[in-house]
Design an enzyme around this catalytic site. Structure first.
Site, PDB file in Angstrom:
ATOM      1  N   CYS A   1       0.777  -1.243   0.000  1.00  0.00           N
ATOM      2  CA  CYS A   1       0.000   0.000   0.000  1.00  0.00           C
ATOM      3  C   CYS A   1       0.807   1.291   0.000  1.00  0.00           C
ATOM      4  O   CYS A   1       0.357   2.268  -0.588  1.00  0.00           O
ATOM      5  CB  CYS A   1      -1.094  -0.025   1.051  1.00  0.00           C
ATOM      6  SG  CYS A   1      -0.564  -0.238   2.726  1.00  0.00           S
TER       7      CYS A   1
ATOM      8  N   ARG B   1      15.704   2.674  -0.312  1.00  0.00           N
ATOM      9  CA  ARG B   1      15.627   1.449  -1.113  1.00  0.00           C
ATOM     10  C   ARG B   1      15.306   0.264  -0.212  1.00  0.00           C
ATOM     11  O   ARG B   1      15.872  -0.827  -0.364  1.00  0.00           O
ATOM     12  CB  ARG B   1      16.899   1.212  -1.938  1.00  0.00           C
ATOM     13  CG  ARG B   1      16.623   0.264  -3.126  1.00  0.00           C
ATOM     14  CD  ARG B   1      17.886  -0.156  -3.869  1.00  0.00           C
ATOM     15  NE  ARG B   1      18.633   0.935  -4.385  1.00  0.00           N
ATOM     16  CZ  ARG B   1      19.935   1.140  -4.119  1.00  0.00           C
ATOM     17  NH1 ARG B   1      20.601   0.295  -3.361  1.00  0.00           N
ATOM     18  NH2 ARG B   1      20.553   2.180  -4.618  1.00  0.00           N
TER      19      ARG B   1
END
Lengths: 320, 320
Positions: A150, A185
């Protein structure tokens, strides 16, 4: 700064259309979920911020026609069993866990304990792998839609709202010609986000403390998956270079002290921060055309949207 | 030291019975795998130690009647696709990856990419979850046996060989009355090992750099799962206290500099090191009754044993 034409856009205005869409869909589901679908949130830490977030998700849920149940777990060691209980309980439609719990790799273990069918956050390995490979369905007959994690999904939806996605271009190519910097990342948000943007045609500079990588859509690759190229170790100069012609800067650095250097931002770039900390200085407004200081309200919309999709999948599975 | 009655036991002598068992089983499988099952190993780093380990696994495989194919991946970014290719290739029976590849959380992602049906190392989430919950089968009909992660399993088998498991006691309770220290709480080896030992009746002190936890078999817990109790932050004193009455010390500290303090070891304790580094000083022999300096050869036997189980599972699935 006030003579600058840029605008700050709040997540609440972006989430509005989704809130409407979701509320409407909930209504159309009254036949199968008369009192609304049930989301269970597990809180197993004593972090007041998590407690606040939990209460806020609860209120948001209820305001939109969902039922929400917060389950507090005193002993972290019992959380796994509590999740398994909820997996098995047919009255529970969706499950979320407020991380961090253990704050180490055991949290990744727990993420996979949540059953795929109720994993509203989209943290299950299958959802990540489908996302990386642009696979949209869970079954061969294309009856059951896969969902997306999400938070990365929320950033994509924000970029659509901000018209960075150009809908004159064909779907799947609407970021063609765009360059984006993503500072973070992590496996949860940053790497999947870079892949999503690259899959939609963008050139993405993925930045972490170690190095900078360039994600592009792989041409002719078997699994229609993005390609990654190492650009070198992290340095301020390399980051500045990547930013020089970037249309979008997305930050997600989980530290109260980090600030993205405003002078690296190209005039008129779009800036989005998904960290719960403020990664941009107020001076960002002197450079950015559009600035989104936080993404939480869009993220929760995506979570609830995922939940409705999971309810539909379960319904279809029951009918198969 | 030479007047001490302790003995050093090499993994090679422990693995012998398994090597025989496996070689025999391979023979009985000639009807379905005339040339032996095929194991594919993926090497995507330039670590000479990994290269050596890969060659050694290859030789071990071939000496026992397996086929082995080492696939070198020049670009780490292409490893995922190469694994997926092998997942789909019906001629491949087992897959292993020489980690670390990226050396960060992306490696955990890759572990889950290996298909469960070919995951000889037992790294798939399902295998870990089944292990924690003492679930032995993959299906409700108990046709398909689950497998165990091969390094923790190797330590269990070593403890059986060393008669720490007492087979006068009923199965599942053969460590009753034993106390074990495990120095390492990684998700891959240390935590699962502590759980396995606790599930078999031992009291386990699980040690990492942050704290010491006590694992015991939960009495009357719904999911027949071990229980965990925090004993406090790590301190030498607390470790010394845990060691004072421990029958077994297992170490797995991935550092060339770490040495377990010999003077903490109870006279006559059993000492096992599964780290690729030497975690015990030679002086361990002045204290330990039985000392196993490395476990690699037992681990590879467990890996090949897992592989045969996976071949049997595939065979059964084809017949169902």
């Amino acid at each position: 700064m006030s003579d600058k034409p840029g605008r700050t856009i709040l997540a609440s205005s972006i989430s509005k259309t989704y809130v409407e869409e979701i509320t409407k869909k909930i209504e159309s589901m009254r036949n199968i979920r008369p009192n609304g679908p049930l989301l269970v949130g597990f809180l197993a830490n004593n972090d007041p911020a998590a407690e606040m977030y939990a209460n806020w998700t609860g209120k948001t849920c209820e305001s939109m026609g969902f039922r929400y149940e917060l389950r507090r777990i005193e002993e972290k060691d019992f959380l796994e069993e509590a999740i398994i209980d909820a997996n098995r309980d047919t009255s529970v439609d969706g499950i979320m866990v407020y991380f961090p719990v253990f704050g180490n790799a055991q949290d990744q273990y727990l993420q996979q304990v949540v059953s795929r069918e109720k994993d509203v956050e989209g943290l299950n390995h299958v959802y990540y792998q489908n996302m990386y490979h642009n696979i949209r369905y869970l079954d061969n007959d294309k009856q059951l839609k896969s969902i997306l994690p999400c938070t990365p999904l929320a950033v994509v939806k924000i970029l659509e709202f901000l018209k960075v996605y150009n809908n004159l271009l064909p779907e799947g190519n609407r970021l063609y010609g765009k360059k984006c910097v993503v500072v973070n990342r992590s496996e949860i948000v940053g790497r999947p986000l870079a892949a999503l943007l690259a899959n939609d045609g963008a050139i993405v500079y993925s930045v972490d403390i170690n190095n900078i990588q360039k994600f592009t859509r792989g041409e002719g690759l078997k699994f229609s998956k993005h390609q990654v190229e190492d650009l070198g170790n992290y340095s301020d100069d390399l980051l500045r270079e990547c930013c020089a012609d970037s249309d979008v800067i997305v930050t997600g650095v989980p530290s109260p002290d980090y600030r993205f250097p405003t002078d690296y931002i190209r005039d008129g770039a779009v800036c989005i921060n998904f960290s719960s900390h403020k990664n941009f200085d107020d001076s960002v407004k002197s450079k950015a055309s559009l600035y989104v200081p936080s993404t939480g309200k869009v993220t929760i919309s995506m979570l609830l949207r995922n939940m409705l999709r999971l309810v539909e999948n379960r319904q279809k599975l029951n009918q198969l």
